[in-house]
Design a protein around this motif. Sequence first.
Motif, PDB file in Angstrom:
ATOM      1  N   ILE A 179       0.810  -1.216   0.000  1.00 57.64           N
ATOM      2  CA  ILE A 179       0.000   0.000   0.000  1.00 57.64           C
ATOM      3  C   ILE A 179       0.842   1.264   0.000  1.00 57.64           C
ATOM      4  O   ILE A 179       0.352   2.338   0.258  1.00 57.64           O
ATOM      5  N   GLY A 180       2.130   1.145  -0.290  1.00 57.78           N
ATOM      6  CA  GLY A 180       2.968   2.357  -0.302  1.00 57.78           C
ATOM      7  C   GLY A 180       3.614   2.538   1.051  1.00 57.78           C
ATOM      8  O   GLY A 180       3.186   1.957   2.046  1.00 57.78           O
ATOM      9  N   GLY A 181       4.664   3.362   1.094  1.00 57.19           N
ATOM     10  CA  GLY A 181       5.397   3.548   2.342  1.00 57.19           C
ATOM     11  C   GLY A 181       5.966   2.226   2.835  1.00 57.19           C
ATOM     12  O   GLY A 181       6.099   1.984   4.020  1.00 57.19           O
ATOM     13  N   ALA A 182       6.280   1.324   1.890  1.00 58.71           N
ATOM     14  CA  ALA A 182       6.925   0.051   2.199  1.00 58.71           C
ATOM     15  C   ALA A 182       6.106  -0.860   3.107  1.00 58.71           C
ATOM     16  O   ALA A 182       6.647  -1.673   3.840  1.00 58.71           O
ATOM     17  N   PHE A 183       4.787  -0.740   3.051  1.00 56.47           N
ATOM     18  CA  PHE A 183       3.938  -1.693   3.770  1.00 56.47           C
ATOM     19  C   PHE A 183       3.492  -2.745   2.779  1.00 56.47           C
ATOM     20  O   PHE A 183       2.618  -2.523   1.946  1.00 56.47           O
ATOM     21  N   ARG A 184       4.167  -3.914   2.859  1.00 53.62           N
ATOM     22  CA  ARG A 184       3.796  -5.034   1.998  1.00 53.62           C
ATOM     23  C   ARG A 184       3.309  -6.141   2.907  1.00 53.62           C
ATOM     24  O   ARG A 184       4.046  -6.567   3.807  1.00 53.62           O
ATOM     25  N   LEU A 185       2.116  -6.601   2.646  1.00 54.79           N
ATOM     26  CA  LEU A 185       1.531  -7.588   3.536  1.00 54.79           C
ATOM     27  C   LEU A 185       2.426  -8.814   3.762  1.00 54.79           C
ATOM     28  O   LEU A 185       2.602  -9.224   4.913  1.00 54.79           O
ATOM     29  N   PRO A 186       3.041  -9.388   2.721  1.00 59.13           N
ATOM     30  CA  PRO A 186       3.899 -10.560   2.975  1.00 59.13           C
ATOM     31  C   PRO A 186       5.052 -10.236   3.934  1.00 59.13           C
ATOM     32  O   PRO A 186       5.431 -11.059   4.765  1.00 59.13           O
ATOM     33  N   ASP A 187       5.589  -9.004   3.819  1.00 58.15           N
ATOM     34  CA  ASP A 187       6.699  -8.611   4.705  1.00 58.15           C
ATOM     35  C   ASP A 187       6.212  -8.430   6.138  1.00 58.15           C
ATOM     36  O   ASP A 187       6.921  -8.752   7.097  1.00 58.15           O
ATOM     37  N   VAL A 188       5.011  -7.880   6.281  1.00 55.32           N
ATOM     38  CA  VAL A 188       4.473  -7.676   7.635  1.00 55.32           C
ATOM     39  C   VAL A 188       4.215  -9.035   8.291  1.00 55.32           C
ATOM     40  O   VAL A 188       4.511  -9.238   9.472  1.00 55.32           O
ATOM     41  N   ILE A 189       3.698  -9.968   7.504  1.00 56.56           N
ATOM     42  CA  ILE A 189       3.461 -11.312   8.042  1.00 56.56           C
ATOM     43  C   ILE A 189       4.795 -11.922   8.488  1.00 56.56           C
ATOM     44  O   ILE A 189       4.909 -12.475   9.583  1.00 56.56           O
ATOM     45  N   ALA A 190       5.830 -11.761   7.652  1.00 58.64           N
ATOM     46  CA  ALA A 190       7.152 -12.297   8.009  1.00 58.64           C
ATOM     47  C   ALA A 190       7.670 -11.638   9.293  1.00 58.64           C
ATOM     48  O   ALA A 190       8.184 -12.315  10.189  1.00 58.64           O
ATOM     49  N   GLN A 191       7.510 -10.314   9.397  1.00 56.59           N
ATOM     50  CA  GLN A 191       7.976  -9.597  10.592  1.00 56.59           C
ATOM     51  C   GLN A 191       7.268 -10.078  11.859  1.00 56.59           C
ATOM     52  O   GLN A 191       7.817 -10.008  12.950  1.00 56.59           O
ATOM     53  N   SER A 192       6.025 -10.510  11.704  1.00 56.18           N
ATOM     54  CA  SER A 192       5.263 -10.942  12.885  1.00 56.18           C
ATOM     55  C   SER A 192       5.728 -12.312  13.379  1.00 56.18           C
ATOM     56  O   SER A 192       5.289 -12.780  14.416  1.00 56.18           O
ATOM     57  N   GLY A 193       6.613 -12.947  12.608  1.00 53.49           N
ATOM     58  CA  GLY A 193       7.101 -14.270  13.015  1.00 53.49           C
ATOM     59  C   GLY A 193       6.172 -15.379  12.557  1.00 53.49           C
ATOM     60  O   GLY A 193       6.325 -16.530  12.949  1.00 53.49           O
ATOM     61  N   ALA A 194       5.191 -15.031  11.716  1.00 52.96           N
ATOM     62  CA  ALA A 194       4.288 -16.058  11.197  1.00 52.96           C
ATOM     63  C   ALA A 194       4.758 -16.487   9.816  1.00 52.96           C
ATOM     64  O   ALA A 194       5.522 -15.778   9.158  1.00 52.96           O
ATOM     65  N   HIS A 195       4.274 -17.633   9.377  1.00 54.73           N
ATOM     66  CA  HIS A 195       4.654 -18.181   8.077  1.00 54.73           C
ATOM     67  C   HIS A 195       3.475 -17.987   7.130  1.00 54.73           C
ATOM     68  O   HIS A 195       2.355 -18.385   7.441  1.00 54.73           O
ATOM     69  N   LEU A 196       3.729 -17.351   5.984  1.00 54.77           N
ATOM     70  CA  LEU A 196       2.653 -17.079   5.030  1.00 54.77           C
ATOM     71  C   LEU A 196       2.403 -18.279   4.127  1.00 54.77           C
ATOM     72  O   LEU A 196       3.327 -18.815   3.517  1.00 54.77           O
ATOM     73  N   VAL A 197       1.146 -18.693   4.034  1.00 50.71           N
ATOM     74  CA  VAL A 197       0.755 -19.716   3.070  1.00 50.71           C
ATOM     75  C   VAL A 197      -0.163 -19.046   2.053  1.00 50.71           C
ATOM     76  O   VAL A 197      -1.248 -18.577   2.394  1.00 50.71           O
ATOM     77  N   GLU A 198       0.320 -18.917   0.817  1.00 50.29           N
ATOM     78  CA  GLU A 198      -0.468 -18.253  -0.230  1.00 50.29           C
ATOM     79  C   GLU A 198      -1.404 -19.252  -0.882  1.00 50.29           C
ATOM     80  O   GLU A 198      -0.977 -20.361  -1.220  1.00 50.29           O
TER      81      GLU A 198
END
Length: 463
Positions: A179-198
């Motif tokens: 969404i701009g300002g470097a907010f990328r959902l996959p990166d936020v999920i990674a930062q939270s310590g969770a594993h993303l399953v697409e």
Amino acid sequence: MNNQLRQIPQIQTLLTLPALQDAVSQYGHEDVVAALRDILAQTRAAMLSDDQAELPAFSDPCFTRQVTGAIEAARAPSLVPAINATGIIIHTNLGRARLAPQALEGMHSAGAQPSNLELDLATGKRGSRHSHVERLICDLTGAEAAVVVNNCAAAVLLSLMATAQGRSVVASRGELIEIGGAFRLPDVIAQSGAHLVEVGATNKTRTDDYAAAIDDTTAVLLKSHTSNFKIVGFTAAPDRRELAALARDSDVILMEDLGSGVLIDLAPFGLPDEPVVADILKSGVDLVMFSGDKLLGGPQSGIIAGRRDIVAQLKAHPLMRAVRIDKLSLAALEATLRLYRAPHDPVADVPVLAMLAEPLAQVEVRAQRLAQMLGQIGLQDVRVCASIAYAGAGSLPDQDLQSFAVAITIPEHTAKALSTALRTNSPPVIGRISREEVMLDMRTVQPDELAPIVDAMRRIARS
Ligand SMILES: *Cc1c(COP(=O)(O)O)cnc(C)c1O
């Protein structure tokens, strides 16, 4: 080579001039030296590029004024009010939502005086800052519980960290937004310590895709508002009720990052596609996150609303302290939320909604008025034209709002030069360029901003 170059004096020599000694006693040694250093560097550059460039008359009052002017300019406030004539109502670069007077009053008293921010006045014991808005948010959204943090990005991070750290989060490929300002959902999920399953494909994701991805590591099914883009054509996304049933049966949490988040139906104002927070919670979503300063029309903040047990987990999480809302924003948010309740009418009292809902004819009247005022100061090429405005900040990207703009051209100025002159005016006037004309969209301009725009144009046309 310019042979005067060697005659540029040392700063120490210049400082012995009486006028500059006066400047030192007024502004301090450091600032005068810094200004002299800048001015001498400019002088040197000018002489290097131009053989004919003259050495300034250092003892002339003109030079002293140049020095003190540079110091004053460096000391002027950096963050200044501007006029938003872009037609983008919630413009992130221009500070997003304009606040209601009630919100400003709330900030004023919370800043000027002590308050019961974290004091329970009934018991005299430590209270919670969340208590001031939780009831209101619950009443307005039907949520069991709510908590407020610094912004929506923090709301998403905290919610995932508290519920899915070390586990997995299932999300649709069609909703993994930036969404701009470097907010990328996959990166936020990674930062939270969770594993993303697409799951699913870019244009189509079905409930079965989510179901197939759930295993014992799954903690959350995450839906996300695609905010600033839209996939059109052959598309599919699961119904919230189906996903909610799946989440319940699988004992996982269904979360939705709404981004903007609206508390009232905007369909009567020509914006039918934005789901209302209360309806989303009613369809069975366990937890929603949304911004306070997008369509809600309040201060920067992130609202999290939903199931009581999950909200309790968030309140107790160690990250909570790092992302908590400050008292000024909290005061403004409480006051803004109260405008959604009787006897107030949010569409009249919350500026963002008032701008969205303003009748087109009234916007046109304002455009005519500005054109007339600009004609009175002698500008020839000014016309009123139909324009398209937007909600902005990633909300409703494909929904045009009818609007009117004043298109201006002035002799010997390109549209780019005029736009720059307006932007560097005090106050800055921010418009947009369309087909070699500067367009000032009147949907985002208030009546009392017309006079400053005219002043700016008078100054620019004269120069
Ligand atoms: C805007 C937005 C955010 C971030 O909100 P901030 O309040 O700016 O932190 C997160 N998710 C979505 C979908 C958004 O549109």
